[in-house]
Design a protein around this motif. Structure first.
Motif, PDB file in Angstrom:
ATOM      1  N   THR A 527       0.851  -1.190   0.000  1.00 50.16           N
ATOM      2  CA  THR A 527       0.000   0.000   0.000  1.00 50.16           C
ATOM      3  C   THR A 527       0.887   1.240   0.000  1.00 50.16           C
ATOM      4  O   THR A 527       2.123   1.155  -0.012  1.00 50.16           O
ATOM      5  N   GLY A 528       0.246   2.397   0.048  1.00 52.39           N
ATOM      6  CA  GLY A 528       0.993   3.645   0.066  1.00 52.39           C
ATOM      7  C   GLY A 528       1.892   3.777   1.277  1.00 52.39           C
ATOM      8  O   GLY A 528       2.963   4.398   1.209  1.00 52.39           O
ATOM      9  N   ASN A 552      -3.960  -2.476  -3.954  1.00 55.41           N
ATOM     10  CA  ASN A 552      -4.129  -1.737  -2.697  1.00 55.41           C
ATOM     11  C   ASN A 552      -3.398  -0.405  -2.678  1.00 55.41           C
ATOM     12  O   ASN A 552      -3.391   0.290  -1.670  1.00 55.41           O
ATOM     13  N   SER A 554      -2.692   3.481  -3.826  1.00 51.94           N
ATOM     14  CA  SER A 554      -3.384   4.658  -4.357  1.00 51.94           C
ATOM     15  C   SER A 554      -2.439   5.478  -5.234  1.00 51.94           C
ATOM     16  O   SER A 554      -1.215   5.420  -5.085  1.00 51.94           O
ATOM     17  N   SER A 555      -3.026   6.263  -6.121  1.00 54.35           N
ATOM     18  CA  SER A 555      -2.217   7.107  -7.000  1.00 54.35           C
ATOM     19  C   SER A 555      -1.528   8.229  -6.227  1.00 54.35           C
ATOM     20  O   SER A 555      -0.512   8.767  -6.676  1.00 54.35           O
ATOM     21  N   ASP A 556      -2.069   8.604  -5.044  1.00 56.15           N
ATOM     22  CA  ASP A 556      -1.434   9.658  -4.243  1.00 56.15           C
ATOM     23  C   ASP A 556      -0.028   9.247  -3.819  1.00 56.15           C
ATOM     24  O   ASP A 556       0.911  10.053  -3.849  1.00 56.15           O
ATOM     25  N   ARG A 580     -11.964   2.764 -13.368  1.00 51.98           N
ATOM     26  CA  ARG A 580     -11.183   3.910 -12.916  1.00 51.98           C
ATOM     27  C   ARG A 580     -10.212   4.338 -14.002  1.00 51.98           C
ATOM     28  O   ARG A 580      -9.778   3.546 -14.823  1.00 51.98           O
TER      29      ARG A 580
END
Length: 584
Positions: A527-528, A552, A554-556, A580
Protein backbone atom coordinates in the motif's frame (compact mmCIF):
# COMPACT_ATOMS: atom_id res chain seq x y z
CA UNK A 1 -25.10 61.37 -14.87
CA UNK A 2 -28.25 59.28 -15.02
CA UNK A 3 -29.08 57.29 -11.86
CA UNK A 4 -28.11 53.63 -12.13
CA UNK A 5 -31.56 52.68 -10.76
CA UNK A 6 -33.28 53.84 -13.93
CA UNK A 7 -30.98 52.20 -16.54
CA UNK A 8 -30.26 48.59 -17.52
CA UNK A 9 -26.90 46.96 -18.21
CA UNK A 10 -27.39 47.33 -21.97
CA UNK A 11 -28.20 51.03 -21.62
CA UNK A 12 -25.12 51.66 -19.48
CA UNK A 13 -23.03 49.83 -22.07
CA UNK A 14 -24.46 51.98 -24.87
CA UNK A 15 -23.72 55.18 -22.97
CA UNK A 16 -20.19 54.00 -22.21
CA UNK A 17 -19.51 53.17 -25.85
CA UNK A 18 -20.90 56.53 -26.93
CA UNK A 19 -18.66 58.38 -24.48
CA UNK A 20 -15.67 56.27 -25.59
CA UNK A 21 -16.38 57.25 -29.22
CA UNK A 22 -16.40 60.92 -28.17
CA UNK A 23 -13.04 60.36 -26.38
CA UNK A 24 -14.57 61.19 -23.03
CA UNK A 25 -12.79 58.25 -21.38
CA UNK A 26 -13.44 59.25 -17.76
CA UNK A 27 -17.20 59.30 -18.27
CA UNK A 28 -16.99 56.12 -20.36
CA UNK A 29 -15.19 54.37 -17.50
CA UNK A 30 -17.99 55.39 -15.06
CA UNK A 31 -20.64 54.00 -17.40
CA UNK A 32 -18.78 50.72 -17.91
CA UNK A 33 -18.34 50.37 -14.13
CA UNK A 34 -22.10 50.86 -13.68
CA UNK A 35 -22.84 48.33 -16.45
CA UNK A 36 -20.58 45.69 -14.89
CA UNK A 37 -22.09 46.26 -11.44
CA UNK A 38 -25.61 45.99 -12.84
CA UNK A 39 -24.87 42.80 -14.78
CA UNK A 40 -25.92 39.56 -13.10
CA UNK A 41 -23.10 37.55 -14.71
CA UNK A 42 -19.53 38.17 -15.82
CA UNK A 43 -19.67 39.75 -19.28
CA UNK A 44 -16.43 39.34 -21.29
CA UNK A 45 -17.45 42.13 -23.73
CA UNK A 46 -18.01 44.65 -20.91
CA UNK A 47 -14.68 43.71 -19.37
CA UNK A 48 -13.03 44.21 -22.75
CA UNK A 49 -14.67 47.64 -23.08
CA UNK A 50 -13.48 48.69 -19.66
CA UNK A 51 -9.98 47.34 -20.37
CA UNK A 52 -9.81 49.46 -23.53
CA UNK A 53 -10.90 52.54 -21.53
CA UNK A 54 -8.27 51.89 -18.83
CA UNK A 55 -5.64 51.64 -21.57
CA UNK A 56 -6.72 55.00 -23.05
CA UNK A 57 -6.39 56.55 -19.60
CA UNK A 58 -2.89 55.09 -19.24
CA UNK A 59 -3.87 52.62 -16.51
CA UNK A 60 -2.31 49.57 -18.15
CA UNK A 61 -2.24 47.42 -15.00
CA UNK A 62 -6.02 47.58 -14.55
CA UNK A 63 -6.45 47.14 -18.30
CA UNK A 64 -4.47 43.89 -18.13
CA UNK A 65 -6.51 42.70 -15.12
CA UNK A 66 -9.77 43.20 -17.03
CA UNK A 67 -8.34 41.42 -20.09
CA UNK A 68 -7.44 38.42 -17.93
CA UNK A 69 -10.92 38.41 -16.40
CA UNK A 70 -12.36 38.42 -19.92
CA UNK A 71 -10.23 35.39 -20.84
CA UNK A 72 -11.38 33.50 -17.74
CA UNK A 73 -15.01 34.39 -18.46
CA UNK A 74 -14.95 33.07 -22.04
CA UNK A 75 -11.84 31.02 -22.82
CA UNK A 76 -13.22 29.88 -26.18
CA UNK A 77 -13.62 33.49 -27.40
CA UNK A 78 -10.79 35.55 -28.90
CA UNK A 79 -11.85 38.85 -27.25
CA UNK A 80 -9.79 38.58 -24.05
CA UNK A 81 -6.68 37.25 -25.77
CA UNK A 82 -6.66 40.10 -28.29
CA UNK A 83 -7.02 42.72 -25.56
CA UNK A 84 -4.38 41.13 -23.30
CA UNK A 85 -1.89 40.93 -26.17
CA UNK A 86 -2.51 44.57 -27.11
CA UNK A 87 -2.03 45.80 -23.54
CA UNK A 88 1.11 43.73 -23.01
CA UNK A 89 2.67 45.24 -26.12
CA UNK A 90 1.93 48.70 -24.77
CA UNK A 91 3.67 47.62 -21.56
CA UNK A 92 6.76 46.66 -23.63
CA UNK A 93 6.29 42.95 -22.92
CA UNK A 94 6.02 41.55 -26.48
CA UNK A 95 7.29 38.03 -25.70
CA UNK A 96 4.52 37.48 -23.13
CA UNK A 97 2.03 38.96 -25.59
CA UNK A 98 3.14 36.44 -28.22
CA UNK A 99 2.67 33.61 -25.73
CA UNK A 100 -0.86 34.87 -24.99
CA UNK A 101 -1.64 34.80 -28.71
CA UNK A 102 -0.21 31.28 -29.01
CA UNK A 103 -2.31 30.06 -26.08
CA UNK A 104 -5.37 31.71 -27.60
CA UNK A 105 -4.81 29.97 -30.95
CA UNK A 106 -4.79 26.61 -29.15
CA UNK A 107 -7.86 27.40 -27.04
CA UNK A 108 -10.25 29.59 -29.03
CA UNK A 109 -12.97 27.89 -31.04
CA UNK A 110 -12.12 27.74 -34.78
CA UNK A 111 -15.58 29.12 -35.55
CA UNK A 112 -15.05 32.32 -33.53
CA UNK A 113 -15.44 35.35 -35.81
CA UNK A 114 -12.25 36.96 -34.46
CA UNK A 115 -10.08 33.86 -34.92
CA UNK A 116 -8.55 35.24 -38.12
CA UNK A 117 -7.68 38.48 -36.35
CA UNK A 118 -6.00 36.57 -33.51
CA UNK A 119 -3.94 34.62 -36.06
CA UNK A 120 -2.99 37.84 -37.84
CA UNK A 121 -1.85 39.52 -34.63
CA UNK A 122 0.19 36.43 -33.72
CA UNK A 123 1.89 36.34 -37.13
CA UNK A 124 2.62 40.07 -37.13
CA UNK A 125 4.19 40.02 -33.67
CA UNK A 126 6.10 36.83 -34.46
CA UNK A 127 7.69 38.53 -37.48
CA UNK A 128 8.59 41.59 -35.41
CA UNK A 129 10.36 39.41 -32.84
CA UNK A 130 12.26 37.39 -35.44
CA UNK A 131 15.93 38.27 -36.02
CA UNK A 132 16.18 41.07 -38.60
CA UNK A 133 18.55 39.04 -40.76
CA UNK A 134 17.16 35.49 -40.41
CA UNK A 135 18.76 33.14 -42.92
CA UNK A 136 18.55 29.48 -43.78
CA UNK A 137 21.28 27.84 -41.63
CA UNK A 138 21.92 25.15 -44.24
CA UNK A 139 22.78 27.85 -46.79
CA UNK A 140 25.65 29.25 -44.71
CA UNK A 141 27.01 26.20 -42.85
CA UNK A 142 29.68 24.02 -44.45
CA UNK A 143 28.21 20.92 -46.02
CA UNK A 144 30.20 18.75 -43.60
CA UNK A 145 28.46 20.36 -40.60
CA UNK A 146 25.05 20.03 -42.24
CA UNK A 147 25.70 16.32 -42.72
CA UNK A 148 26.77 15.92 -39.08
CA UNK A 149 23.61 17.68 -37.87
CA UNK A 150 21.33 15.54 -40.03
CA UNK A 151 23.07 12.36 -38.87
CA UNK A 152 21.52 12.85 -35.42
CA UNK A 153 17.98 12.68 -36.85
CA UNK A 154 15.76 9.62 -37.15
CA UNK A 155 14.89 8.53 -40.67
CA UNK A 156 11.33 9.86 -40.35
CA UNK A 157 12.69 13.26 -39.25
CA UNK A 158 14.94 13.40 -42.30
CA UNK A 159 11.92 12.71 -44.52
CA UNK A 160 10.12 15.58 -42.78
CA UNK A 161 13.08 17.89 -43.42
CA UNK A 162 12.74 17.26 -47.16
CA UNK A 163 9.29 18.87 -47.01
CA UNK A 164 10.57 22.15 -45.50
CA UNK A 165 11.65 23.73 -48.80
CA UNK A 166 12.94 22.91 -52.27
CA UNK A 167 16.44 23.98 -51.20
CA UNK A 168 16.46 21.53 -48.29
CA UNK A 169 15.07 18.79 -50.50
CA UNK A 170 17.81 19.20 -53.11
CA UNK A 171 20.52 19.44 -50.47
CA UNK A 172 19.44 16.36 -48.46
CA UNK A 173 18.92 14.27 -51.59
CA UNK A 174 22.54 14.99 -52.53
CA UNK A 175 23.95 13.53 -49.26
CA UNK A 176 24.24 9.74 -49.74
CA UNK A 177 25.60 9.14 -46.22
CA UNK A 178 22.34 10.44 -44.73
CA UNK A 179 20.47 7.70 -46.60
CA UNK A 180 22.65 4.82 -45.39
CA UNK A 181 19.77 3.73 -43.12
CA UNK A 182 16.22 2.96 -44.21
CA UNK A 183 14.12 2.78 -41.04
CA UNK A 184 10.38 2.32 -41.62
CA UNK A 185 9.61 1.38 -38.00
CA UNK A 186 7.44 4.48 -37.64
CA UNK A 187 5.39 3.72 -40.75
CA UNK A 188 2.04 2.81 -39.17
CA UNK A 189 -0.67 4.64 -41.12
CA UNK A 190 -0.25 4.06 -44.83
CA UNK A 191 1.58 1.25 -46.64
CA UNK A 192 5.00 2.26 -47.97
CA UNK A 193 5.19 2.05 -51.75
CA UNK A 194 8.07 0.34 -53.51
CA UNK A 195 8.76 3.60 -55.40
CA UNK A 196 9.70 5.26 -52.11
CA UNK A 197 12.02 2.38 -51.16
CA UNK A 198 13.65 2.55 -54.61
CA UNK A 199 14.14 6.30 -54.29
CA UNK A 200 15.82 5.92 -50.87
CA UNK A 201 18.13 3.22 -52.23
CA UNK A 202 19.04 5.48 -55.16
CA UNK A 203 19.82 8.42 -52.85
CA UNK A 204 22.18 6.19 -50.87
CA UNK A 205 24.06 5.36 -54.05
CA UNK A 206 23.47 1.68 -53.31
CA UNK A 207 25.39 2.05 -50.03
CA UNK A 208 22.50 1.19 -47.71
CA UNK A 209 23.92 -0.23 -44.46
CA UNK A 210 20.79 -0.86 -42.37
CA UNK A 211 17.15 -1.54 -43.29
CA UNK A 212 14.14 -1.84 -40.99
CA UNK A 213 11.14 -2.81 -43.12
CA UNK A 214 7.51 -2.44 -42.02
CA UNK A 215 4.13 -1.72 -43.63
CA UNK A 216 5.41 -2.31 -47.14
CA UNK A 217 2.82 -2.30 -49.90
CA UNK A 218 4.70 -5.06 -51.74
CA UNK A 219 7.19 -6.63 -49.27
CA UNK A 220 8.78 -9.10 -51.71
CA UNK A 221 9.31 -6.47 -54.40
CA UNK A 222 10.79 -3.94 -51.96
CA UNK A 223 13.07 -6.56 -50.43
CA UNK A 224 14.25 -7.60 -53.87
CA UNK A 225 15.01 -3.94 -54.70
CA UNK A 226 17.29 -3.76 -51.65
CA UNK A 227 18.90 -7.14 -52.28
CA UNK A 228 19.63 -6.37 -55.93
CA UNK A 229 21.21 -2.94 -55.40
CA UNK A 230 22.64 -2.86 -51.86
CA UNK A 231 25.63 -5.18 -51.70
CA UNK A 232 26.98 -3.67 -48.46
CA UNK A 233 23.88 -4.13 -46.29
CA UNK A 234 24.96 -5.06 -42.77
CA UNK A 235 21.69 -5.10 -40.81
CA UNK A 236 18.24 -6.27 -41.94
CA UNK A 237 15.12 -6.21 -39.77
CA UNK A 238 11.77 -7.46 -41.08
CA UNK A 239 8.88 -6.33 -38.88
CA UNK A 240 6.06 -7.91 -40.92
CA UNK A 241 5.35 -9.64 -44.23
CA UNK A 242 6.87 -12.99 -45.10
CA UNK A 243 10.18 -14.40 -43.89
CA UNK A 244 12.96 -14.24 -46.50
CA UNK A 245 13.43 -17.24 -48.74
CA UNK A 246 16.83 -18.50 -49.79
CA UNK A 247 16.35 -16.78 -53.17
CA UNK A 248 17.13 -13.36 -51.76
CA UNK A 249 20.52 -14.50 -50.48
CA UNK A 250 21.59 -16.92 -53.21
CA UNK A 251 21.18 -14.27 -55.90
CA UNK A 252 22.96 -11.46 -54.09
CA UNK A 253 26.41 -10.71 -52.74
CA UNK A 254 24.64 -9.11 -49.77
CA UNK A 255 24.90 -12.45 -47.95
CA UNK A 256 28.64 -11.86 -47.60
CA UNK A 257 28.16 -8.52 -45.81
CA UNK A 258 25.07 -9.12 -43.66
CA UNK A 259 26.10 -9.25 -39.99
CA UNK A 260 22.73 -8.76 -38.26
CA UNK A 261 19.22 -10.05 -38.98
CA UNK A 262 15.97 -9.81 -37.01
CA UNK A 263 12.81 -11.57 -38.18
CA UNK A 264 9.40 -10.85 -36.67
CA UNK A 265 7.17 -12.77 -39.17
CA UNK A 266 6.30 -16.39 -38.38
CA UNK A 267 9.29 -18.41 -39.52
CA UNK A 268 9.97 -22.11 -40.00
CA UNK A 269 12.96 -23.53 -38.13
CA UNK A 270 14.23 -24.93 -41.43
CA UNK A 271 14.27 -21.36 -42.84
CA UNK A 272 16.34 -20.27 -39.85
CA UNK A 273 19.00 -22.92 -40.49
CA UNK A 274 19.14 -22.14 -44.22
CA UNK A 275 19.50 -18.39 -43.67
CA UNK A 276 22.34 -18.94 -41.20
CA UNK A 277 24.04 -21.34 -43.61
CA UNK A 278 23.89 -18.80 -46.45
CA UNK A 279 25.24 -15.88 -44.39
CA UNK A 280 28.82 -16.74 -43.41
CA UNK A 281 29.54 -13.45 -41.59
CA UNK A 282 26.26 -13.20 -39.68
CA UNK A 283 27.05 -12.26 -36.07
CA UNK A 284 23.55 -11.64 -34.67
CA UNK A 285 20.38 -13.54 -35.55
CA UNK A 286 17.01 -13.12 -33.84
CA UNK A 287 13.67 -14.65 -34.82
CA UNK A 288 10.64 -13.85 -32.69
CA UNK A 289 8.02 -16.32 -33.99
CA UNK A 290 9.58 -19.67 -34.87
CA UNK A 291 7.83 -23.01 -35.31
CA UNK A 292 9.67 -26.28 -35.59
CA UNK A 293 8.02 -27.87 -38.62
CA UNK A 294 8.03 -31.58 -39.45
CA UNK A 295 11.63 -32.30 -38.45
CA UNK A 296 14.35 -31.19 -36.06
CA UNK A 297 16.84 -28.49 -36.97
CA UNK A 298 19.85 -29.63 -38.96
CA UNK A 299 22.89 -27.49 -38.26
CA UNK A 300 25.15 -28.70 -41.08
CA UNK A 301 27.37 -25.66 -41.65
CA UNK A 302 30.01 -24.19 -39.35
CA UNK A 303 29.03 -20.77 -37.95
CA UNK A 304 32.35 -19.27 -36.84
CA UNK A 305 31.10 -15.65 -36.97
CA UNK A 306 27.88 -16.17 -34.97
CA UNK A 307 27.96 -14.35 -31.62
CA UNK A 308 24.30 -14.03 -30.67
CA UNK A 309 21.24 -16.14 -31.48
CA UNK A 310 17.71 -15.75 -30.13
CA UNK A 311 14.86 -18.06 -31.17
CA UNK A 312 11.41 -17.40 -29.71
CA UNK A 313 8.75 -20.07 -30.22
CA UNK A 314 5.37 -19.03 -31.62
CA UNK A 315 2.76 -18.38 -28.94
CA UNK A 316 0.06 -20.41 -30.66
CA UNK A 317 1.83 -23.76 -30.39
CA UNK A 318 4.42 -24.95 -27.90
CA UNK A 319 7.20 -26.57 -29.87
CA UNK A 320 9.71 -29.05 -28.57
CA UNK A 321 13.03 -27.92 -27.13
CA UNK A 322 14.58 -31.14 -28.42
CA UNK A 323 13.85 -30.16 -32.02
CA UNK A 324 16.12 -27.13 -31.74
CA UNK A 325 19.22 -29.32 -31.76
CA UNK A 326 20.98 -26.91 -29.40
CA UNK A 327 23.93 -29.21 -28.74
CA UNK A 328 24.67 -29.44 -32.47
CA UNK A 329 24.22 -25.67 -32.82
CA UNK A 330 26.76 -24.78 -30.13
CA UNK A 331 29.27 -27.18 -31.66
CA UNK A 332 28.95 -25.31 -34.95
CA UNK A 333 29.13 -21.87 -33.27
CA UNK A 334 31.93 -22.09 -30.70
CA UNK A 335 32.28 -18.30 -30.30
CA UNK A 336 28.72 -17.61 -29.12
CA UNK A 337 28.34 -14.84 -26.54
CA UNK A 338 24.54 -14.98 -26.15
CA UNK A 339 22.25 -18.01 -26.46
CA UNK A 340 18.49 -17.47 -25.99
CA UNK A 341 15.80 -20.12 -26.59
CA UNK A 342 12.46 -18.74 -25.42
CA UNK A 343 9.16 -20.59 -24.98
CA UNK A 344 10.13 -24.06 -26.21
CA UNK A 345 8.27 -26.98 -24.62
CA UNK A 346 8.78 -30.70 -24.10
CA UNK A 347 8.12 -33.42 -26.66
CA UNK A 348 5.64 -36.01 -25.34
CA UNK A 349 7.37 -38.70 -27.40
CA UNK A 350 10.86 -38.02 -26.02
CA UNK A 351 10.46 -36.54 -22.53
CA UNK A 352 14.10 -37.21 -21.62
CA UNK A 353 16.63 -34.63 -22.74
CA UNK A 354 20.32 -35.31 -22.50
CA UNK A 355 22.15 -32.71 -20.47
CA UNK A 356 23.51 -29.93 -22.69
CA UNK A 357 27.23 -29.35 -22.54
CA UNK A 358 27.99 -25.64 -23.00
CA UNK A 359 31.22 -25.70 -21.03
CA UNK A 360 33.36 -25.31 -24.18
CA UNK A 361 31.74 -21.92 -25.00
CA UNK A 362 34.43 -19.87 -23.32
CA UNK A 363 32.94 -16.54 -24.52
CA UNK A 364 29.31 -17.26 -23.57
CA UNK A 365 27.97 -14.48 -21.32
CA UNK A 366 24.17 -14.74 -21.63
CA UNK A 367 22.09 -17.92 -21.37
CA UNK A 368 18.32 -17.44 -21.51
CA UNK A 369 15.95 -20.43 -21.46
CA UNK A 370 12.93 -18.41 -20.26
CA UNK A 371 9.71 -20.37 -20.68
CA UNK A 372 11.52 -23.39 -22.13
CA UNK A 373 11.41 -26.89 -20.72
CA UNK A 374 14.82 -28.16 -19.64
CA UNK A 375 14.89 -31.51 -17.90
CA UNK A 376 18.54 -30.91 -17.03
CA UNK A 377 20.51 -27.79 -16.26
CA UNK A 378 23.31 -27.43 -18.82
CA UNK A 379 26.98 -27.70 -18.03
CA UNK A 380 27.90 -24.03 -17.93
CA UNK A 381 31.15 -22.20 -18.71
CA UNK A 382 32.61 -19.85 -16.10
CA UNK A 383 32.14 -16.90 -18.48
CA UNK A 384 28.35 -16.66 -17.81
CA UNK A 385 27.24 -13.19 -16.69
CA UNK A 386 23.47 -13.41 -17.25
CA UNK A 387 21.51 -16.60 -16.42
CA UNK A 388 17.75 -17.00 -16.97
CA UNK A 389 16.29 -20.33 -15.84
CA UNK A 390 12.57 -19.53 -15.76
CA UNK A 391 11.13 -22.92 -16.72
CA UNK A 392 8.15 -23.33 -18.99
CA UNK A 393 6.70 -26.30 -17.10
CA UNK A 394 6.81 -27.44 -13.50
CA UNK A 395 9.35 -25.98 -11.07
CA UNK A 396 12.84 -27.39 -11.25
CA UNK A 397 13.20 -30.56 -9.25
CA UNK A 398 15.79 -30.90 -6.50
CA UNK A 399 17.50 -33.57 -8.56
CA UNK A 400 17.99 -31.14 -11.41
CA UNK A 401 19.19 -28.41 -9.06
CA UNK A 402 21.83 -30.73 -7.63
CA UNK A 403 23.52 -30.61 -11.04
CA UNK A 404 24.65 -27.10 -10.10
CA UNK A 405 27.03 -28.35 -7.39
CA UNK A 406 29.71 -28.71 -10.06
CA UNK A 407 28.99 -25.24 -11.53
CA UNK A 408 31.11 -22.22 -10.77
CA UNK A 409 30.09 -18.83 -12.21
CA UNK A 410 32.51 -16.21 -10.85
CA UNK A 411 31.36 -13.53 -13.34
CA UNK A 412 27.59 -13.89 -12.81
CA UNK A 413 25.89 -10.47 -12.53
CA UNK A 414 22.23 -11.20 -13.37
CA UNK A 415 20.16 -14.24 -12.44
CA UNK A 416 16.47 -15.09 -13.05
CA UNK A 417 15.37 -17.91 -10.75
CA UNK A 418 11.65 -18.08 -11.49
CA UNK A 419 12.16 -21.72 -12.43
CA UNK A 420 12.74 -22.54 -8.74
CA UNK A 421 9.99 -22.52 -6.12
CA UNK A 422 10.08 -22.25 -2.34
CA UNK A 423 13.34 -23.08 -0.64
CA UNK A 424 14.67 -24.37 -3.95
CA UNK A 425 15.77 -20.79 -4.59
CA UNK A 426 18.01 -20.80 -1.53
CA UNK A 427 19.25 -24.26 -2.50
CA UNK A 428 20.06 -23.06 -6.02
CA UNK A 429 21.88 -19.91 -4.90
CA UNK A 430 23.91 -21.83 -2.38
CA UNK A 431 24.90 -24.17 -5.16
CA UNK A 432 25.90 -21.26 -7.40
CA UNK A 433 27.69 -19.08 -4.85
CA UNK A 434 28.35 -20.82 -1.60
CA UNK A 435 29.41 -24.45 -1.95
CA UNK A 436 31.66 -26.55 -4.14
CA UNK A 437 31.65 -30.33 -4.59
CA UNK A 438 34.67 -32.34 -3.45
CA UNK A 439 36.05 -34.99 -5.81
CA UNK A 440 34.67 -37.64 -3.44
CA UNK A 441 31.15 -36.13 -3.65
CA UNK A 442 31.12 -34.13 -0.40
CA UNK A 443 30.37 -30.39 -0.18
CA UNK A 444 32.50 -27.62 1.28
CA UNK A 445 32.12 -23.84 1.50
CA UNK A 446 33.80 -21.84 -1.20
CA UNK A 447 36.87 -20.12 0.27
CA UNK A 448 36.23 -16.50 1.22
CA UNK A 449 39.57 -15.56 -0.31
CA UNK A 450 38.11 -16.26 -3.72
CA UNK A 451 35.65 -13.37 -3.52
CA UNK A 452 38.10 -10.82 -4.86
CA UNK A 453 38.04 -12.77 -8.15
CA UNK A 454 34.22 -12.87 -8.29
CA UNK A 455 31.72 -10.21 -9.33
CA UNK A 456 28.77 -9.10 -7.24
CA UNK A 457 25.33 -10.03 -8.56
CA UNK A 458 23.59 -6.78 -9.58
CA UNK A 459 20.15 -8.13 -10.61
CA UNK A 460 18.04 -11.02 -9.27
CA UNK A 461 14.51 -12.10 -10.23
CA UNK A 462 12.65 -14.39 -7.81
CA UNK A 463 9.63 -16.66 -8.21
CA UNK A 464 6.21 -15.50 -7.00
CA UNK A 465 6.16 -18.73 -4.97
CA UNK A 466 9.48 -17.96 -3.31
CA UNK A 467 8.19 -18.84 0.17
CA UNK A 468 7.18 -22.53 0.53
CA UNK A 469 3.45 -23.23 -0.01
CA UNK A 470 1.41 -23.21 3.18
CA UNK A 471 4.13 -21.52 5.24
CA UNK A 472 2.96 -18.33 6.95
CA UNK A 473 6.47 -16.98 7.49
CA UNK A 474 6.92 -13.67 5.66
CA UNK A 475 8.59 -13.94 2.28
CA UNK A 476 11.26 -11.45 3.31
CA UNK A 477 12.61 -14.02 5.77
CA UNK A 478 13.77 -16.03 2.77
CA UNK A 479 14.95 -12.91 0.94
CA UNK A 480 17.07 -12.03 3.97
CA UNK A 481 18.64 -15.49 3.88
CA UNK A 482 19.40 -15.12 0.18
CA UNK A 483 20.83 -11.62 0.42
CA UNK A 484 23.15 -12.68 3.21
CA UNK A 485 25.22 -14.57 0.67
CA UNK A 486 28.43 -12.58 0.04
CA UNK A 487 27.91 -12.10 -3.70
CA UNK A 488 24.35 -10.79 -3.23
CA UNK A 489 25.14 -8.17 -0.60
CA UNK A 490 25.54 -5.41 -3.21
CA UNK A 491 22.47 -6.25 -5.32
CA UNK A 492 21.02 -3.24 -7.16
CA UNK A 493 17.96 -4.66 -8.97
CA UNK A 494 15.35 -7.06 -7.54
CA UNK A 495 12.06 -8.33 -8.95
CA UNK A 496 9.24 -10.02 -6.98
CA UNK A 497 6.44 -9.86 -9.55
CA UNK A 498 3.08 -11.10 -8.15
CA UNK A 499 4.79 -12.42 -5.03
CA UNK A 500 3.33 -12.31 -1.51
CA UNK A 501 4.97 -9.04 -0.47
CA UNK A 502 3.29 -6.89 2.21
CA UNK A 503 4.14 -3.44 3.58
CA UNK A 504 6.09 -5.04 6.42
CA UNK A 505 8.02 -7.16 3.94
CA UNK A 506 8.83 -4.14 1.78
CA UNK A 507 10.11 -2.21 4.80
CA UNK A 508 12.18 -5.25 5.77
CA UNK A 509 13.62 -5.34 2.25
CA UNK A 510 14.81 -1.73 2.62
CA UNK A 511 16.65 -2.73 5.78
CA UNK A 512 18.49 -5.68 4.27
CA UNK A 513 19.15 -4.38 0.72
CA UNK A 514 20.59 -0.90 1.18
CA UNK A 515 22.21 -0.81 -2.27
CA UNK A 516 18.95 -1.18 -4.23
CA UNK A 517 18.49 1.13 -7.21
CA UNK A 518 15.64 -0.64 -9.03
CA UNK A 519 12.87 -2.89 -7.71
CA UNK A 520 9.78 -4.47 -9.30
CA UNK A 521 6.99 -5.41 -6.88
CA UNK A 522 4.13 -5.41 -9.40
CA UNK A 523 1.02 -7.38 -8.46
CA UNK A 524 1.85 -7.46 -4.74
CA UNK A 525 -0.16 -6.41 -1.63
CA UNK A 526 1.82 -3.25 -0.87
CA UNK A 527 0.00 0.00 0.00
CA UNK A 528 0.99 3.64 0.07
CA UNK A 529 2.31 3.26 3.63
CA UNK A 530 4.87 0.69 2.53
CA UNK A 531 5.87 2.64 -0.58
CA UNK A 532 6.52 5.85 1.39
CA UNK A 533 8.56 4.05 4.05
CA UNK A 534 10.52 2.19 1.35
CA UNK A 535 11.33 5.34 -0.64
CA UNK A 536 12.41 7.25 2.48
CA UNK A 537 14.63 4.40 3.65
CA UNK A 538 16.41 4.20 0.27
CA UNK A 539 16.29 7.89 -0.66
CA UNK A 540 20.02 7.97 -1.44
CA UNK A 541 20.03 5.02 -3.88
CA UNK A 542 16.53 4.21 -5.21
CA UNK A 543 16.00 5.34 -8.82
CA UNK A 544 13.11 3.24 -10.20
CA UNK A 545 10.24 1.19 -8.82
CA UNK A 546 7.51 -0.77 -10.65
CA UNK A 547 4.14 -1.15 -8.91
CA UNK A 548 1.91 -2.21 -11.78
CA UNK A 549 -1.37 -3.90 -10.83
CA UNK A 550 -0.92 -3.28 -7.10
CA UNK A 551 -4.63 -3.19 -6.20
CA UNK A 552 -4.13 -1.74 -2.70
CA UNK A 553 -1.95 1.17 -3.84
CA UNK A 554 -3.38 4.66 -4.36
CA UNK A 555 -2.22 7.11 -7.00
CA UNK A 556 -1.43 9.66 -4.24
CA UNK A 557 1.45 7.50 -3.01
CA UNK A 558 2.70 7.13 -6.58
CA UNK A 559 2.64 10.92 -7.10
CA UNK A 560 4.45 11.43 -3.80
CA UNK A 561 7.20 8.95 -4.79
CA UNK A 562 7.66 10.76 -8.10
CA UNK A 563 8.00 14.06 -6.25
CA UNK A 564 10.91 12.50 -4.37
CA UNK A 565 12.72 11.97 -7.69
CA UNK A 566 11.93 8.26 -8.10
CA UNK A 567 10.78 7.00 -11.51
CA UNK A 568 7.57 5.04 -10.89
CA UNK A 569 6.11 2.57 -13.40
CA UNK A 570 2.42 2.39 -12.42
CA UNK A 571 -0.26 0.86 -14.64
CA UNK A 572 -3.44 -0.97 -13.77
CA UNK A 573 -5.12 -3.63 -15.90
CA UNK A 574 -8.79 -3.24 -16.83
CA UNK A 575 -9.81 -6.03 -14.45
CA UNK A 576 -8.32 -4.14 -11.51
CA UNK A 577 -9.30 -0.59 -12.43
CA UNK A 578 -13.00 -1.48 -12.88
CA UNK A 579 -13.71 1.74 -14.74
CA UNK A 580 -11.18 3.91 -12.92
CA UNK A 581 -8.82 6.09 -14.91
CA UNK A 582 -5.48 4.40 -15.54
CA UNK A 583 -2.56 6.39 -14.11
CA UNK A 584 0.88 6.53 -15.71
Amino acid sequence: MVSNRSLSTAEFRELGQSSYGQKDYVKALDYFNEAINASQEVDAVLLDNRAATHAKLGDLENALKDARKAINAQRRKATGYLRAGNVLQQMQRPVIALNIYKYGLRTVSPTDQNMHLLQAMHDKLSCLLSPPSAVDPFSVLPIELVEIILSYLHFQQIVNCIRVSKEWKLLIHALPNIWSELDLSKAVKKPVKNAFVSACVARSGGQLKRAVLQRLQDPDKSLWTIVKRCHQLRSLELRDGNPPGSWFLKRSSMANSLSEMKLYPITNLDTVTRVLALCPVLRTFEAFAVYSGPSSALWLVDLPALRQIRLVATIKDRHSFQELGVQRLVEKAPLLRSLSMIGWGMSSSTPFIQRLDLSHLELLETLDFTGSYHANIPLLPQSIRCLHLKAGGDPLSNGILEQLWDTYLPKLEEVDLRGAAGEQTIFLLHALFHFVRRPNGGLIHRPATGLEKETFVKKAVFSASFAPPGVSLDMMHYVGTVLSLPRLQAVEHLEFVEADVSDAGLIRLAEIAKTLRRVDISGTRVTGVGIKAFVLALKDTLEWIAVNNCANLSSDAVDWAREQGVIVDYRMSELLTAGRKVRY
